[in-house]
Design an enzyme around this catalytic site. Structure first.
Site, PDB file in Angstrom:
ATOM      1  N   ASP A  29       0.913  -1.161   0.006  1.00  0.00           N
ATOM      2  CA  ASP A  29       0.107   0.015   0.000  1.00  0.00           C
ATOM      3  C   ASP A  29       0.906   1.322  -0.108  1.00  0.00           C
ATOM      4  O   ASP A  29       1.875   1.268   0.805  1.00  0.00           O
ATOM      5  CB  ASP A  29      -0.980   0.080   1.363  1.00  0.00           C
ATOM      6  CG  ASP A  29      -2.146   1.041   1.077  1.00  0.00           C
ATOM      7  OD1 ASP A  29      -3.283   0.613   0.853  1.00  0.00           O
ATOM      8  OD2 ASP A  29      -1.766   2.357   1.230  1.00  0.00           O
ATOM      9  N   ILE A  30       0.574   2.279  -0.795  1.00  0.00           N
ATOM     10  CA  ILE A  30       1.222   3.420  -0.882  1.00  0.00           C
ATOM     11  C   ILE A  30       1.296   4.156   0.513  1.00  0.00           C
ATOM     12  O   ILE A  30       2.008   4.933   0.580  1.00  0.00           O
ATOM     13  CB  ILE A  30       0.760   4.298  -2.155  1.00  0.00           C
ATOM     14  CG1 ILE A  30       1.763   5.200  -2.440  1.00  0.00           C
ATOM     15  CG2 ILE A  30      -0.536   5.206  -1.774  1.00  0.00           C
ATOM     16  CD1 ILE A  30       1.705   5.966  -4.206  1.00  0.00           C
ATOM     17  N   GLN A  92     -14.741   2.861   0.761  1.00  0.00           N
ATOM     18  CA  GLN A  92     -13.902   2.367  -0.215  1.00  0.00           C
ATOM     19  C   GLN A  92     -13.623   3.587  -1.112  1.00  0.00           C
ATOM     20  O   GLN A  92     -14.369   4.494  -1.371  1.00  0.00           O
ATOM     21  CB  GLN A  92     -14.860   1.302  -1.118  1.00  0.00           C
ATOM     22  CG  GLN A  92     -13.903   0.951  -2.198  1.00  0.00           C
ATOM     23  CD  GLN A  92     -14.375  -0.316  -3.047  1.00  0.00           C
ATOM     24  OE1 GLN A  92     -15.937  -0.723  -2.588  1.00  0.00           O
ATOM     25  NE2 GLN A  92     -13.928  -0.943  -3.685  1.00  0.00           N
ATOM     26  N   HIS A  98     -10.122  -4.993  -3.210  1.00  0.00           N
ATOM     27  CA  HIS A  98      -8.782  -5.166  -2.811  1.00  0.00           C
ATOM     28  C   HIS A  98      -9.058  -5.561  -1.437  1.00  0.00           C
ATOM     29  O   HIS A  98      -9.878  -5.170  -0.624  1.00  0.00           O
ATOM     30  CB  HIS A  98      -7.939  -4.185  -3.042  1.00  0.00           C
ATOM     31  CG  HIS A  98      -8.525  -2.643  -2.367  1.00  0.00           C
ATOM     32  ND1 HIS A  98      -9.621  -1.745  -3.103  1.00  0.00           N
ATOM     33  CD2 HIS A  98      -8.436  -1.896  -1.293  1.00  0.00           C
ATOM     34  CE1 HIS A  98      -9.843  -0.976  -2.577  1.00  0.00           C
ATOM     35  NE2 HIS A  98      -9.161  -0.950  -1.306  1.00  0.00           N
ATOM     36  N   HIS A 100      -7.000  -5.560   1.999  1.00  0.00           N
ATOM     37  CA  HIS A 100      -5.964  -4.996   2.743  1.00  0.00           C
ATOM     38  C   HIS A 100      -5.317  -6.072   3.687  1.00  0.00           C
ATOM     39  O   HIS A 100      -6.417  -6.805   4.398  1.00  0.00           O
ATOM     40  CB  HIS A 100      -6.155  -3.884   3.667  1.00  0.00           C
ATOM     41  CG  HIS A 100      -6.724  -2.522   2.983  1.00  0.00           C
ATOM     42  ND1 HIS A 100      -5.942  -1.576   2.761  1.00  0.00           N
ATOM     43  CD2 HIS A 100      -7.805  -2.129   2.506  1.00  0.00           C
ATOM     44  CE1 HIS A 100      -6.607  -0.496   2.408  1.00  0.00           C
ATOM     45  NE2 HIS A 100      -7.729  -1.172   1.942  1.00  0.00           N
TER      46      HIS A 100
HETATM   47  P1  DGP Z   1      -9.693   1.943   0.332  1.00  0.00           P
HETATM   48  O1  DGP Z   1     -10.158   2.857   1.324  1.00  0.00           O
HETATM   49  O2  DGP Z   1      -9.921   0.322   0.873  1.00  0.00           O
HETATM   50  O3  DGP Z   1     -10.269   2.108  -1.044  1.00  0.00           O
HETATM   51  O4  DGP Z   1      -8.081   1.804   0.109  1.00  0.00           O
HETATM   52  C1  DGP Z   1      -7.201   2.085  -0.965  1.00  0.00           C
HETATM   53  C2  DGP Z   1      -6.007   2.018  -0.760  1.00  0.00           C
HETATM   54  O5  DGP Z   1      -5.121   2.232  -1.918  1.00  0.00           O
HETATM   55  C3  DGP Z   1      -5.275   3.268   0.230  1.00  0.00           C
HETATM   56  O6  DGP Z   1      -4.853   2.477   1.443  1.00  0.00           O
HETATM   57  C4  DGP Z   1      -4.089   3.707  -0.624  1.00  0.00           C
HETATM   58  C5  DGP Z   1      -4.257   2.633  -1.522  1.00  0.00           C
HETATM   59  N1  DGP Z   1      -3.581   3.109  -2.960  1.00  0.00           N
HETATM   60  C6  DGP Z   1      -4.204   4.351  -3.636  1.00  0.00           C
HETATM   61  N2  DGP Z   1      -3.564   4.426  -5.055  1.00  0.00           N
HETATM   62  C7  DGP Z   1      -2.360   3.805  -4.679  1.00  0.00           C
HETATM   63  C8  DGP Z   1      -1.386   3.561  -5.569  1.00  0.00           C
HETATM   64  O7  DGP Z   1      -1.494   4.276  -6.718  1.00  0.00           O
HETATM   65  N3  DGP Z   1      -0.452   2.510  -5.301  1.00  0.00           N
HETATM   66  C9  DGP Z   1      -0.348   1.882  -4.175  1.00  0.00           C
HETATM   67  N4  DGP Z   1       0.654   1.198  -3.975  1.00  0.00           N
HETATM   68  N5  DGP Z   1      -1.604   1.875  -3.405  1.00  0.00           N
HETATM   69  C10 DGP Z   1      -2.495   2.789  -3.550  1.00  0.00           C
END
Ligand code: DGP
Length: 114
Positions: A29-30, A92, A98, A100
């Protein structure tokens, strides 16, 4: 389709990938909320858990089975937390299904909760 996780799955946007096969991809996760914070996604675009069909059950099951292996391999051998935020009420943010996977060597604190 303007889906960031589809672009990651297609290799168009870089990510720190820890696992992939024909159907699934896992990457860091970023914005990590725990020492280990992975996202497991289906490579095929599925909007959310709310749009799963009965035939998607095995794919979802594979994501859960994969979570335990990836947690153990990436520094969280004694347990982990899985979260699947779904829809507006579930807050979301990215509308590509996805899971986590949160963990670490030590027990998670409340800031790792969603
Ligand atoms: P959610 O709230 O469950 O939809 O979480 C989305 C997650 O995705 C959040 O924790 C940050 C992650 N995320 C968003 N954009 C990117 C990206 O471009 N790269 C990565 N590695 N993670 C991302």
């Amino acid at each position: 389709m303007n889906c960031i996780f589809c672009k990651i799955a297609a290799g168009e946007i870089p990510a720190q990938t820890v696992y992939q096969d024909d159907d699934l991809l896992a990457f860091r996760d970023i914005h990590p909320r725990a020492p280990l914070h992975l996202l497991i996604i289906p490579k095929r675009h599925i909007e959310s858990m709310a749009s799963l069909l009965p035939e998607d059950g095995p794919l979802m099951g594979r994501m859960m089975v994969l979570a335990q292996h990836l947690a153990a391999q990436n520094g969280s051998p004694d347990g982990f937390r899985t979260v699947v935020n779904t829809g507006r009420v579930g807050r979301q943010e990215v509308y590509h299904l996805h899971m986590h996977v949160l963990g670490g060597p030590e027990p998670l604190d409340s800031s790792a909760a969603f």
